[in-house]
Design a protein around this motif. Sequence first.
Motif, PDB file in Angstrom:
ATOM      1  N   ALA A 210       0.771  -0.997  -0.136  1.00  0.00           N
ATOM      2  CA  ALA A 210      -0.127   0.023   0.143  1.00  0.00           C
ATOM      3  C   ALA A 210       0.797   1.360   0.070  1.00  0.00           C
ATOM      4  CB  ALA A 210      -0.801  -0.017   1.443  1.00  0.00           C
ATOM      5  N   GLY A 211       2.174   1.070   0.121  1.00  0.00           N
ATOM      6  CA  GLY A 211       3.108   2.281   0.105  1.00  0.00           C
ATOM      7  C   GLY A 211       3.484   2.419   1.349  1.00  0.00           C
ATOM      8  N   THR A 212       3.082   1.682   2.485  1.00  0.00           N
ATOM      9  CA  THR A 212       3.473   2.366   3.815  1.00  0.00           C
ATOM     10  C   THR A 212       4.931   1.638   4.215  1.00  0.00           C
ATOM     11  OG1 THR A 212       1.014   1.952   4.395  1.00  0.00           O
ATOM     12  CG2 THR A 212       2.731   2.045   6.325  1.00  0.00           C
ATOM     13  N   ALA A 231      -2.572  -3.148  15.600  1.00  0.00           N
ATOM     14  CA  ALA A 231      -3.386  -2.427  16.251  1.00  0.00           C
ATOM     15  C   ALA A 231      -3.629  -0.958  15.547  1.00  0.00           C
ATOM     16  CB  ALA A 231      -3.022  -1.870  17.800  1.00  0.00           C
ATOM     17  N   LEU A 232      -2.299  -0.334  15.051  1.00  0.00           N
ATOM     18  CA  LEU A 232      -2.608   0.888  14.334  1.00  0.00           C
ATOM     19  C   LEU A 232      -3.245   0.739  12.796  1.00  0.00           C
ATOM     20  CD1 LEU A 232       1.141   2.212  14.948  1.00  0.00           C
ATOM     21  CD2 LEU A 232      -0.880   3.258  15.642  1.00  0.00           C
ATOM     22  N   GLN A 233      -2.998  -0.480  12.390  1.00  0.00           N
ATOM     23  CA  GLN A 233      -3.636  -0.503  11.081  1.00  0.00           C
ATOM     24  C   GLN A 233      -5.099  -0.727  11.190  1.00  0.00           C
ATOM     25  OE1 GLN A 233      -1.207  -3.043   8.547  1.00  0.00           O
ATOM     26  NE2 GLN A 233      -0.146  -1.287   7.754  1.00  0.00           N
ATOM     27  N   GLY A 234      -5.463  -1.178  12.350  1.00  0.00           N
ATOM     28  CA  GLY A 234      -7.268  -1.181  12.826  1.00  0.00           C
ATOM     29  C   GLY A 234      -7.762  -0.020  13.040  1.00  0.00           C
ATOM     30  N   THR A 235      -7.061   1.218  12.945  1.00  0.00           N
ATOM     31  CA  THR A 235      -7.462   2.518  13.111  1.00  0.00           C
ATOM     32  C   THR A 235      -7.747   3.347  11.712  1.00  0.00           C
ATOM     33  OG1 THR A 235      -5.377   3.569  13.864  1.00  0.00           O
ATOM     34  CG2 THR A 235      -6.529   2.459  15.555  1.00  0.00           C
ATOM     35  N   PRO A 236      -8.383   4.177  11.597  1.00  0.00           N
ATOM     36  CA  PRO A 236      -8.336   5.137  10.414  1.00  0.00           C
ATOM     37  C   PRO A 236      -6.945   5.980  10.335  1.00  0.00           C
ATOM     38  CG  PRO A 236     -10.149   5.601  11.583  1.00  0.00           C
ATOM     39  CD  PRO A 236      -9.740   4.863  12.434  1.00  0.00           C
ATOM     40  N   ARG A 239      -4.453   3.600   8.959  1.00  0.00           N
ATOM     41  CA  ARG A 239      -4.710   2.769   7.695  1.00  0.00           C
ATOM     42  C   ARG A 239      -4.212   3.958   6.677  1.00  0.00           C
ATOM     43  NH1 ARG A 239      -9.343   0.383  10.149  1.00  0.00           N
ATOM     44  NH2 ARG A 239     -10.391   2.344   9.495  1.00  0.00           N
ATOM     45  N   SER A 240      -4.247   5.365   6.991  1.00  0.00           N
ATOM     46  CA  SER A 240      -4.025   6.353   6.283  1.00  0.00           C
ATOM     47  C   SER A 240      -2.217   6.752   6.252  1.00  0.00           C
ATOM     48  CB  SER A 240      -4.810   7.802   6.450  1.00  0.00           C
ATOM     49  OG  SER A 240      -4.586   8.073   7.536  1.00  0.00           O
ATOM     50  N   ALA A 241      -1.781   6.228   7.359  1.00  0.00           N
ATOM     51  CA  ALA A 241      -0.371   6.734   7.503  1.00  0.00           C
ATOM     52  C   ALA A 241       0.535   6.060   6.282  1.00  0.00           C
ATOM     53  CB  ALA A 241       0.166   6.027   8.856  1.00  0.00           C
ATOM     54  N   ARG A 242       1.606   6.985   6.079  1.00  0.00           N
ATOM     55  CA  ARG A 242       2.596   6.494   5.066  1.00  0.00           C
ATOM     56  C   ARG A 242       3.564   5.936   5.645  1.00  0.00           C
ATOM     57  NH1 ARG A 242       0.266   5.530   0.996  1.00  0.00           N
ATOM     58  NH2 ARG A 242       1.789   5.680  -0.120  1.00  0.00           N
ATOM     59  N   SER A 243       3.938   6.083   7.120  1.00  0.00           N
ATOM     60  CA  SER A 243       5.031   5.767   7.701  1.00  0.00           C
ATOM     61  C   SER A 243       4.590   5.262   9.390  1.00  0.00           C
ATOM     62  CB  SER A 243       6.152   6.843   7.764  1.00  0.00           C
ATOM     63  OG  SER A 243       7.152   6.336   8.552  1.00  0.00           O
ATOM     64  N   ILE A 244       4.999   4.285   9.880  1.00  0.00           N
ATOM     65  CA  ILE A 244       4.589   3.619  11.177  1.00  0.00           C
ATOM     66  C   ILE A 244       5.874   3.304  11.698  1.00  0.00           C
ATOM     67  CG2 ILE A 244       3.587   1.940  12.381  1.00  0.00           C
ATOM     68  CD1 ILE A 244       1.621   1.660  10.377  1.00  0.00           C
ATOM     69  N   ASP A 245       6.251   4.047  12.742  1.00  0.00           N
ATOM     70  CA  ASP A 245       7.621   3.804  13.377  1.00  0.00           C
ATOM     71  C   ASP A 245       7.267   2.913  14.702  1.00  0.00           C
ATOM     72  OD1 ASP A 245       9.931   3.925  14.448  1.00  0.00           O
ATOM     73  OD2 ASP A 245      10.461   5.923  13.942  1.00  0.00           O
ATOM     74  N   VAL A 246       7.944   1.579  14.581  1.00  0.00           N
ATOM     75  CA  VAL A 246       7.643   0.983  15.669  1.00  0.00           C
ATOM     76  C   VAL A 246       9.042   0.506  16.408  1.00  0.00           C
ATOM     77  CG1 VAL A 246       5.390  -0.074  15.303  1.00  0.00           C
ATOM     78  CG2 VAL A 246       7.331  -1.200  14.412  1.00  0.00           C
ATOM     79  N   THR A 253       5.022   6.246  16.518  1.00  0.00           N
ATOM     80  CA  THR A 253       4.665   7.487  15.816  1.00  0.00           C
ATOM     81  C   THR A 253       4.279   6.871  14.363  1.00  0.00           C
ATOM     82  OG1 THR A 253       6.979   7.676  14.987  1.00  0.00           O
ATOM     83  CG2 THR A 253       6.384   8.781  16.998  1.00  0.00           C
ATOM     84  N   THR A 254       3.401   8.181  13.986  1.00  0.00           N
ATOM     85  CA  THR A 254       3.019   7.774  12.605  1.00  0.00           C
ATOM     86  C   THR A 254       2.958   8.902  11.666  1.00  0.00           C
ATOM     87  OG1 THR A 254       0.692   7.946  13.176  1.00  0.00           O
ATOM     88  CG2 THR A 254       1.162   5.888  13.284  1.00  0.00           C
ATOM     89  N   SER A 255       2.973   9.026  10.422  1.00  0.00           N
ATOM     90  CA  SER A 255       2.854  10.329   9.519  1.00  0.00           C
ATOM     91  C   SER A 255       2.491   9.807   8.220  1.00  0.00           C
ATOM     92  CB  SER A 255       4.522  10.712   9.569  1.00  0.00           C
ATOM     93  OG  SER A 255       5.353   9.995   8.809  1.00  0.00           O
TER      94      SER A 255
END
Length: 255
Positions: A210-212, A231-236, A239-246, A253-255
Amino acid sequence: MADTETETDKPPEQADPAAESSPGPARTRRRLDRWKAAFVALLVLGVLGTAAWAVLGSRLLVVRQVEVAGTHLVARDRLVAAAQVQLGHPLARLDTGAVRDRVTALREVESARVERRWPTTVRIVVRERIPLVAVERGGRFYQLDRHGVTVTDTAARPGLPLLVVTAPGPADPATGAALRVLRSLPTRLTGRLVAIEAPGPEDVTLRLKAGTAVVWGAPERAAEKIRLIDALQGTPAGRSARSIDVSSPEVVTTS
């Protein structure tokens, strides 16, 4: 006075020479037992010698065919040629360890087992390496297994995630870290994985369809990171984040 004989005056009894010279029953039995033991020993030696000749020297128990199992990537003829098993060689004299070493020298083979199948067959069972990622170099795609060993290469891109590292290979720490992360992922993530980047062993990033981009960081704490991603991808917002930092599970953080 009349002369009288006493017992001491009697002449001694003479031994019977015939009785002394003739063997008694016990002596005869002992002699027969010795002959029986010698005959049995010779018989056993003869049987063992015949068996040794049949196993080691005769044409009865020699290699007449080579069976191969477990191959998908490597061609059977190529594997048999690498094994160098000579037809007609006595099966008992076959050095199975040397055959195994020659087979595992093939880059597609991770391990091998060589079996004697009496009376005339050698069976080679191989465990092939499983490609997990592909590395693009010079217009070709080199497929690496879980250890970072190149298994095969193709001109067309295979259906595997791309591995982006500086020096791909089994001795490269970044390659090892990326592959360790990949092996920890559930199928719901590996099925969406396009590429895995690792500039260093503590800096792994996943690129999803998806480009994430999932900034993973070091390979450790995989179970926590996977739960956070789910958990994050179950939230709006997720799902719209381009970057997820775990990379640090305590602060996501997401952006």
